[in-house]
Design an enzyme around this catalytic site. Structure first.
Site, PDB file in Angstrom:
ATOM      1  N   GLU A 141     -12.286   3.194  -1.364  1.00 54.40           N
ATOM      2  CA  GLU A 141     -11.878   4.320  -2.207  1.00 54.40           C
ATOM      3  C   GLU A 141     -11.608   3.892  -3.641  1.00 54.40           C
ATOM      4  OE1 GLU A 141      -8.484   5.962  -0.242  1.00 54.40           O
ATOM      5  OE2 GLU A 141      -9.641   6.625   1.494  1.00 54.40           O
ATOM      6  N   VAL A 142     -11.064   2.707  -3.805  1.00 49.59           N
ATOM      7  CA  VAL A 142     -10.692   2.244  -5.150  1.00 49.59           C
ATOM      8  C   VAL A 142     -11.687   1.168  -5.585  1.00 49.59           C
ATOM      9  CG1 VAL A 142      -8.893   1.210  -6.566  1.00 49.59           C
ATOM     10  CG2 VAL A 142      -8.264   2.747  -4.685  1.00 49.59           C
ATOM     11  N   HIS A 184     -10.326  -5.493  -3.605  1.00 42.22           N
ATOM     12  CA  HIS A 184      -9.004  -5.722  -3.014  1.00 42.22           C
ATOM     13  C   HIS A 184      -9.168  -6.055  -1.550  1.00 42.22           C
ATOM     14  CE1 HIS A 184      -9.983  -1.431  -2.603  1.00 42.22           C
ATOM     15  NE2 HIS A 184      -9.330  -1.459  -1.448  1.00 42.22           N
ATOM     16  N   ASP A 215       0.851  -1.193   0.000  1.00 40.50           N
ATOM     17  CA  ASP A 215       0.000   0.000   0.000  1.00 40.50           C
ATOM     18  C   ASP A 215       0.887   1.244   0.000  1.00 40.50           C
ATOM     19  OD1 ASP A 215      -3.222   0.497   0.976  1.00 40.50           O
ATOM     20  OD2 ASP A 215      -1.819   2.195   1.110  1.00 40.50           O
ATOM     21  N   ILE A 216       0.467   2.250  -0.757  1.00 40.19           N
ATOM     22  CA  ILE A 216       1.265   3.477  -0.883  1.00 40.19           C
ATOM     23  C   ILE A 216       1.268   4.278   0.423  1.00 40.19           C
ATOM     24  CG2 ILE A 216      -0.515   5.093  -1.711  1.00 40.19           C
ATOM     25  CD1 ILE A 216       1.479   5.841  -3.976  1.00 40.19           C
ATOM     26  N   HIS A 251      -6.913  -5.794   2.121  1.00 38.67           N
ATOM     27  CA  HIS A 251      -5.742  -5.269   2.817  1.00 38.67           C
ATOM     28  C   HIS A 251      -5.227  -6.361   3.740  1.00 38.67           C
ATOM     29  CE1 HIS A 251      -6.731  -0.846   2.136  1.00 38.67           C
ATOM     30  NE2 HIS A 251      -7.887  -1.414   1.868  1.00 38.67           N
ATOM     31  N   ASN A 283     -12.728  -3.373   2.501  1.00 37.38           N
ATOM     32  CA  ASN A 283     -13.646  -2.235   2.533  1.00 37.38           C
ATOM     33  C   ASN A 283     -14.575  -2.334   1.330  1.00 37.38           C
ATOM     34  OD1 ASN A 283     -12.380  -1.129   4.819  1.00 37.38           O
ATOM     35  ND2 ASN A 283     -10.832  -0.124   3.566  1.00 37.38           N
TER      36      ASN A 283
END
Ligand code: 5GP
Length: 122
Positions: free
Chosen positions: A102-103, A107, A36-37, A109, A94
């Site tokens: 958000e994306v 995905h 993750d960025i 995490h 999420n």
């Protein structure tokens, strides 16, 4: 259930197309994992399926059995590779507005490297 509209220009789609770089951790035919960025833990890895699925709901309804098995096998492979499996980690997906997604590319995490705090922030 019909598939929701997938935005093929979302940031993870662009990472899959290698239009923008990522710090890759693991890749196979079903999944890509990368750091993750903006990490929220000492280890914070995102695992995404290669197919165009908006959310876990879309993925569960519209991916085939091989894709679903392959995706979760990739999560387990990352856990073993990154030494998360013995000490433990938290898996978060999420989903939608209330989930804080958000994306819009499914995905999970993977958070670890220390004892992760309360399950839900106050
Ligand atoms: P979400 O809120 O959708 O579950 O999480 C999206 C995650 O993607 C966030 O933790 C965010 O830091 C991460 N992220 C957003 N843009 C990028 C990017 O360009 N590269 C990487 N590696 N992570 C990103």
């Amino acid at each position: 259930m019909s598939a929701p509209v997938y935005d093929s220009n979302n940031i993870f789609a662009r990472i899959l197309r290698e239009e923008i770089p990522c710090k890759k951790v693991y890749e196979d035919e079903f999944a890509l994992a990368f750091h993750d960025i903006a990490p929220k833990a000492p280890v914070h890895i995102l695992v995404i399926p290669k197919g165009p699925y908006v959310s876990i709901i879309d993925f569960s309804a519209n991916a085939n059995a091989q894709e679903i098995k392959g995706f979760y096998a990739a999560v387990a492979a990352v856990a073993a590779q990154e030494n998360l499996d013995q000490a433990g980690f938290r898996l978060i997906a999420n989903t939608g507005a209330n989930g804080g997604q958000e994306v819009p590319h499914f995905h999970v995490h993977m958070l670890g490297g220390k004892r992760i705090g309360p399950m839900v922030a106050d």
